[in-house]
Structure formats: C-alpha cells, structure tokens
Design a protein around this motif. Sequence first.
Motif, PDB file in Angstrom:
ATOM      1  N   GLU A 144       0.828  -1.204   0.000  1.00  0.00           N
ATOM      2  CA  GLU A 144       0.000   0.000   0.000  1.00  0.00           C
ATOM      3  C   GLU A 144       0.864   1.255   0.000  1.00  0.00           C
ATOM      4  OE1 GLU A 144      -3.290   0.237   2.664  1.00  0.00           O
ATOM      5  OE2 GLU A 144      -3.731  -1.896   2.508  1.00  0.00           O
ATOM      6  N   VAL A 150      -6.931  -5.209  -3.874  1.00  0.00           N
ATOM      7  CA  VAL A 150      -6.539  -3.949  -3.247  1.00  0.00           C
ATOM      8  C   VAL A 150      -7.187  -2.735  -3.905  1.00  0.00           C
ATOM      9  CG1 VAL A 150      -4.324  -4.901  -2.539  1.00  0.00           C
ATOM     10  CG2 VAL A 150      -4.483  -3.632  -4.683  1.00  0.00           C
ATOM     11  N   ARG A 164      -9.087  -0.166  -1.855  1.00  0.00           N
ATOM     12  CA  ARG A 164      -8.283   0.689  -0.982  1.00  0.00           C
ATOM     13  C   ARG A 164      -7.644   1.839  -1.740  1.00  0.00           C
ATOM     14  NH1 ARG A 164      -6.805  -4.423   1.284  1.00  0.00           N
ATOM     15  NH2 ARG A 164      -4.713  -4.405   0.388  1.00  0.00           N
ATOM     16  N   LEU A 208      -6.095   6.140  -0.486  1.00  0.00           N
ATOM     17  CA  LEU A 208      -4.677   6.454  -0.512  1.00  0.00           C
ATOM     18  C   LEU A 208      -4.442   7.873   0.018  1.00  0.00           C
ATOM     19  CD1 LEU A 208      -3.475   5.061  -3.962  1.00  0.00           C
ATOM     20  CD2 LEU A 208      -3.031   4.098  -1.705  1.00  0.00           C
TER      21      LEU A 208
END
Length: 206
Positions: A69, A124, A127, A131
């Motif tokens: 991430e 992902v 998500r 950010l």
Amino acid sequence: MTAPDLTSTDDQTRAGKGTRTRARLLELAVARFAAQGYRGTSVSDVARDARLTPAAVYAYFEGKAALFEAAVDADAAALIEEAEAAAAATPIAERQLQFVNALVERVDAHPLARRVLAGLEPEVLPRLLRLPSLDASTAECAAELAEAQRQGEIRSDVDALVMAKGLETVVLALLMGHVQSGAGDDPARAAGVTAVLEAALRPPRH
C-alpha cells in the motif's frame, strides 16, 4: 566550557538515514510489485534488492500488505505531483483540464499505479480510494475550487469539496478507461471529457 551536546545531531543523522532507507525500499518495492504483482512478490525479495534483511524491512513496514500500500501510494503521489506541476500557473478551470491530460499522458511511466488502475490487483483496488496521496490531492483541489468560487471564476452553487470529490471520481474513471482500453487516447472521448468538465465548472449564466 561546556561540551556541545551531540545527541540531537546524532538523532538527526539517524532520522535522515532512516528516511533515505525507507524511500529506497519504496522505490524497490514499486519496481518489484509492478513487475511481479502482489502475490508474486515477497518482503524477502524487496529486502534482497535493498541488500537488507527482511527484519530490517519490517522495521519500516509491518508486513507485505503495508509495504504494498505504501508503494502504491508513493507511485501515485509521484504521478500526481508530476501532473500538478504540468498544470501549474493556469486559471482553475483550465488547470483541472490540464491536470487530467497530464495524468493520462504520464500514467504509463508509473508502473505500479498503472497496474492497480488496470485492475490487475483486484483485492486492493477498493483501498485505492483511501490512498493518502489521493486524499491530499482532493483536499488541495477543494481548497483551490473554493478560492476560485470566491473570485467568481467558477460556479459557486456547489460545495467545493463535493465538486472535488466528483472530479476525483471522473479522473479515476478516465485513468482506468485509458489504462484498460485506451479510451483516453480517443480524441472524441477526450474532447467530450473536456466539454463535461468545462460545463461543470462554468459559472451559471444569469
């Protein structure tokens, strides 16, 4: 004469080294994850690239998910920064259009951000909207829109943050379309996006 206190200098030196090490890890992680994907990359791979032990990597990132991430965010932040620089010093409406065009033009040079936008990391993708780099860009956009509203440059009947969130959604959809199908390269579609953004930002006529 009192001896100088070197503690703060030593702390600053260690902090600077730590910052450089973290940045280097992210640079290597971007390259690894972009080439091999989340499933095909391990913390050990990145540690080996950095000539560190996996334990040293865990001192900066609690696990592979956190490293991934952070790497996506770093690559996205670099892309956003380049696009913002390309669109600087222009009126707000024109700046938003230039920003979108700059993102489309530069996304291929940011392989991890491109990989996620291409849908190659579906677990992902949700998500992506959380950010830090995207949140910061949207907040900055909202502040610029609010100032432009005060100056009468754009419509003032829509909340600036709501407008910024809408622009964020349009930009993400456009980038995904460009990466996944090349839609952003179609002159007619690009002109259509420009027309929509201009209409959305233009002050209402009285």
